[in-house]
Motif scaffolding. Structure first.
Motif, mmCIF file in Angstrom:
data_model
loop_
_atom_site.group_PDB
_atom_site.id
_atom_site.type_symbol
_atom_site.label_atom_id
_atom_site.label_comp_id
_atom_site.label_asym_id
_atom_site.label_seq_id
_atom_site.Cartn_x
_atom_site.Cartn_y
_atom_site.Cartn_z
ATOM 1 N N GLY A 113 0.708 -1.327 -0.048
ATOM 2 C CA GLY A 113 0.049 -0.044 -0.202
ATOM 3 C C GLY A 113 0.829 1.278 0.026
ATOM 4 O O GLY A 113 0.206 2.378 -0.118
ATOM 5 N N THR A 117 4.566 -0.760 -6.302
ATOM 6 C CA THR A 117 4.224 -1.163 -7.678
ATOM 7 C C THR A 117 4.288 0.017 -8.517
ATOM 8 O O THR A 117 4.843 0.239 -9.609
ATOM 9 C CB THR A 117 3.150 -2.028 -7.666
ATOM 10 O OG1 THR A 117 3.098 -3.098 -7.000
ATOM 11 C CG2 THR A 117 2.966 -2.564 -9.117
ATOM 12 N N LYS A 122 7.349 3.987 -12.236
ATOM 13 C CA LYS A 122 7.657 5.331 -12.566
ATOM 14 C C LYS A 122 9.152 5.445 -12.504
ATOM 15 O O LYS A 122 9.862 6.152 -13.244
ATOM 16 C CB LYS A 122 7.348 6.206 -11.162
ATOM 17 C CG LYS A 122 5.948 6.589 -11.102
ATOM 18 C CD LYS A 122 5.419 7.256 -9.688
ATOM 19 C CE LYS A 122 4.344 8.007 -9.703
ATOM 20 N NZ LYS A 122 4.192 8.552 -8.245
ATOM 21 N N LYS A 251 3.798 9.733 -2.050
ATOM 22 C CA LYS A 251 2.249 10.479 -1.733
ATOM 23 C C LYS A 251 2.668 12.019 -0.938
ATOM 24 O O LYS A 251 2.011 12.363 -0.187
ATOM 25 C CB LYS A 251 1.611 9.656 -1.103
ATOM 26 C CG LYS A 251 1.374 8.264 -1.554
ATOM 27 C CD LYS A 251 0.514 7.479 -0.836
ATOM 28 C CE LYS A 251 0.484 6.013 -1.238
ATOM 29 N NZ LYS A 251 -0.458 5.168 -0.543
ATOM 30 N N ASP A 253 2.235 14.549 -2.514
ATOM 31 C CA ASP A 253 1.193 15.395 -2.802
ATOM 32 C C ASP A 253 -0.047 15.582 -1.912
ATOM 33 O O ASP A 253 -0.840 16.376 -2.156
ATOM 34 C CB ASP A 253 0.657 15.086 -4.294
ATOM 35 C CG ASP A 253 0.371 13.569 -4.427
ATOM 36 O OD1 ASP A 253 1.021 12.632 -3.849
ATOM 37 O OD2 ASP A 253 -0.785 13.267 -4.772
#
Ligand code: GDP
Length: 298
Positions: A113, A117, A122, A251, A253
């Motif tokens: 989580g 992946t 990326k 994350k 962002d």
């Protein structure tokens, strides 16, 4: 896209207010440092790290001993910048990838989580855009759908991939995938591994087996920034079991605690190499403390 803009905005505002005084004195300096400290604490930066920043700026500037000819505002600005960089600096560099010396095998580890992946794709995409011959291996047999997800991302990015719907042994998949892509002369082989939910013994055992099977150039630990300064203990726990060479924080962002996560990981002396700033494949960037702080302060 960055929620850290809020943190950057508060720090810049504090610096600006200080700069309004042509000749700032100790009171003005301390007031600015209090505002910066508050902003950092709100971003979940560790209290001790914040105190250290304050102390270091005060001693770097040593305002009472400065002569009249010195540009105090500039000096203070530079000290704050340097200390923010120091807070995000692990103190040593990550393992560099080298092109033209056989395949670089980079193994990704992290809890389920956290964005592992997504980040594998990326990362592969980042190098493929730089012209590297890049591929992906899905050795996550624990999470249902992991292979489909990787396949979908790889296809979109036009990156060759390897995986299996029937093989249940992740080490067997990784071994076969890496062997095949090595033989085909790939510059970079990215291996996605199982995540699971906790730092279970079984997960660490699998990581160890995987490491001896694929002999990675680097092991990348992927972490979600939303846990803030708790990232310190998680990064330290992984590093004590697996030879983590670099960390990618995802994350950034979406979480006000991002600053806390970044500084906490740096405090474990794990170099942060990239950050994830969105779900899309190109919402990903190399992490360089000076550049990051420069942008943060606008
Ligand atoms: P894994 O279980 O660690 O492999 O995690 P996934 O790659 O499946 O990612 C979990 C969720 O986080 C997915 O919904 C991703 O789209 C999302 N995600 C990953 N990285 C980022 C990021 O940098 N920003 C945002 N907003 N979401 C992300």
């Amino acid at each position: 896209a960055m929620v850290l803009n809020e943190l950057g905005g508060k720090i810049s505002a504090a610096i600006r207010r200080m700069s309004n005084n042509t000749v700032p004195d100790e009171t003005v300096l301390k007031q600015m440092l209090s505002e910066i400290a508050r902003a950092l604490l709100e971003a979940d930066v560790n209290v001790r790290a914040v105190q250290q920043l304050r102390g270091n700026v005060l001693s770097a500037v040593d305002i009472s001993s400065l002569g009249a000819g010195v540009n105090k505002v500039k000096l203070i600005q530079k000290a704050v910048f340097d200390e923010l960089c120091r807070m995000l600096d692990a103190g040593h560099k990550a393992v560099p990838l080298k092109r033209g010396h056989g395949s670089n095998v980079v193994m990704f580890v992290g809890l389920q989580g956290n964005g592992k992946t997504t980040t594998c794709a990326k990362y592969a995409y980042h190098y493929s855009r730089k012209g590297w011959k890049t591929c992906l291996v899905c050795a996550d047999t624990f999470r249902a759908g992991a292979f489909d997800q990787l396949k979908q991302n790889a296809t979109k990015a036009k990156i060759p991939f390897y995986g299996s719907y029937t093989e249940t042994d992740p080490v067997a998949i990784a071994t076969a995938g890496v062997e095949r892509f090595r033989a085909e002369g790939y510059d970079l082989i990215v291996v996605d591994t199982s995540g699971r939910h906790k730092q279970e013994v079984a997960l660490f055992e699998e990581m160890e087996q995987m490491t001896s099977a694929v002999k990675p150039t680097d092991i990348v630990f992927v972490m979600d920034s939303s846990i803030g300064q708790a990232a310190h203990d998680q990064a330290a726990a992984f590093r004590s079991r697996v030879d983590v060479g670099s960390v990618i924080i995802t994350k950034l962002d979406g979480h006000a605690k991002g600053g806390g996560a970044l500084s906490a990981v740096a405090a474990t002396r794990s170099p942060i190499t990239f950050i994830g700033t969105g779900e899309h494949i190109d919402e990903f960037e190399p992490f360089v403390a000076e550049r990051f702080v420069g942008r943060l302060l606008g």
